[in-house]
Design an enzyme around this catalytic site. Sequence first.
Site, mmCIF file in Angstrom:
data_model
loop_
_atom_site.group_PDB
_atom_site.id
_atom_site.type_symbol
_atom_site.label_atom_id
_atom_site.label_comp_id
_atom_site.label_asym_id
_atom_site.label_seq_id
_atom_site.Cartn_x
_atom_site.Cartn_y
_atom_site.Cartn_z
ATOM 1 N N CYS A 139 0.822 -1.206 0.000
ATOM 2 C CA CYS A 139 0.000 0.000 0.000
ATOM 3 C C CYS A 139 0.863 1.266 0.000
ATOM 4 O O CYS A 139 1.506 1.555 -1.001
ATOM 5 C CB CYS A 139 -0.977 -0.043 1.173
ATOM 6 S SG CYS A 139 -2.432 1.011 0.926
ATOM 7 N N HIS A 188 -3.880 -5.505 -0.078
ATOM 8 C CA HIS A 188 -3.535 -6.020 1.252
ATOM 9 C C HIS A 188 -3.568 -7.550 1.315
ATOM 10 O O HIS A 188 -4.627 -8.145 1.554
ATOM 11 C CB HIS A 188 -4.482 -5.433 2.296
ATOM 12 C CG HIS A 188 -4.204 -4.003 2.601
ATOM 13 N ND1 HIS A 188 -3.370 -3.605 3.621
ATOM 14 C CD2 HIS A 188 -4.614 -2.870 1.995
ATOM 15 C CE1 HIS A 188 -3.287 -2.283 3.642
ATOM 16 N NE2 HIS A 188 -4.036 -1.814 2.656
ATOM 17 N N GLU A 191 -2.476 -9.349 3.628
ATOM 18 C CA GLU A 191 -2.660 -9.780 5.022
ATOM 19 C C GLU A 191 -4.118 -9.712 5.455
ATOM 20 O O GLU A 191 -4.428 -9.894 6.635
ATOM 21 C CB GLU A 191 -1.819 -8.909 5.957
ATOM 22 C CG GLU A 191 -2.431 -7.580 6.362
ATOM 23 C CD GLU A 191 -2.549 -6.552 5.253
ATOM 24 O OE1 GLU A 191 -3.314 -5.589 5.404
ATOM 25 O OE2 GLU A 191 -1.879 -6.708 4.203
#
Length: 367
Positions: free
Chosen positions: A257, A342, A344
Amino acid sequence: MSLNPRKKAILALSDGTVVHGRAIGHDGITGGELCFNTSMTGYQEIFTDPSYFGQLMMMTYPHIGNYGTQPRDDEARKVMVAGVICRAFSDEYSNPMADRSLQEYLEDNEITGISGVDTRMLVRHIREQGVMNAVISSTELDEKKLVEMAKNWDDMEGLELATKVTRSEAQTVNGKDEFRVAAFDYGIKQNIINNLNKRGCTLRIFPAKTSADEIKEWEADGYFFSNGPGDPTATAEYALEAVNYAKSTGKPMFGICLGHQLMALSEGLKTTKMFVGHRGANQPVKNLATGLVEISTQNHGFAVDEDSLDEKIADVTHINLNDGTIEGLKFKNFPGFSVQYHPEASPGPHDSAYLFDQFIDMMKEQK
């Protein structure tokens, strides 16, 4: 203690749009950039994502609050959004693992919100007009005053916010100590730390403004650059010292990001403010190496400018199938890669978790 459900609240946009609803959370006035998230679950993870700092979060899924909140779902030490907007808000919850209602959670974190508004109409309005600032109020109900307040709110473009959410001092988070990773906290999410820990990494997490000398002492096997809020060009004014030092070591680098944007800026690429950002858990991304499509969680209002791309600097590895924007880069002048989305993601999807393994494999090869 819940607010009276009949208590009035107003959402006023900077273009003069005004909608009425009922107050939720903390009684007061708040403002920021109005954005929306299309996720059906994970409202607590969204509200505690530091990348949303200073923004008003509108949830497009209509029913919010029905499973309460619990500490294990926090992605940061506190709620990061400036305010909450939803269609239907639930004061009661059915999750036996929850320790309090979303109403109590917002009150405890002093977050003001509004429910009972037509979120579908507002999402269409933003898609057509572009992202804009807004104000939520349950105390001041003068529409003209609130619209003027929204007009005068600080724009996200040019705003430096990573120092507002970073930790105050470096911290070591132990894993199995197979790899030593220097991680830079521009608003790092807890699940990023968890993903690196469970893969054998001990992290030294540095504040956003950290000198190269302090980083050097850690003697890392790899470098990670985190997500975070604000305009990447404003963050780059101080963050590129760390990025450039990491590049000079020749060790593997991974960015997510804002970290992805900073790595691109360090190589002379440019970033641009998007007309409407990507925020949700259902963004399709194509991996150009495998040809496979990943469903991803995303949260960004800026992107790497495709027109600034130079094939001598980086290859595009991932693209967004909705609008063709750059979602991943592999750099040619140093051993590093980055993604805009993302991997995660908590609570999910987890299609892109392999990127953490890719980072680990790069460190294994060097060791």
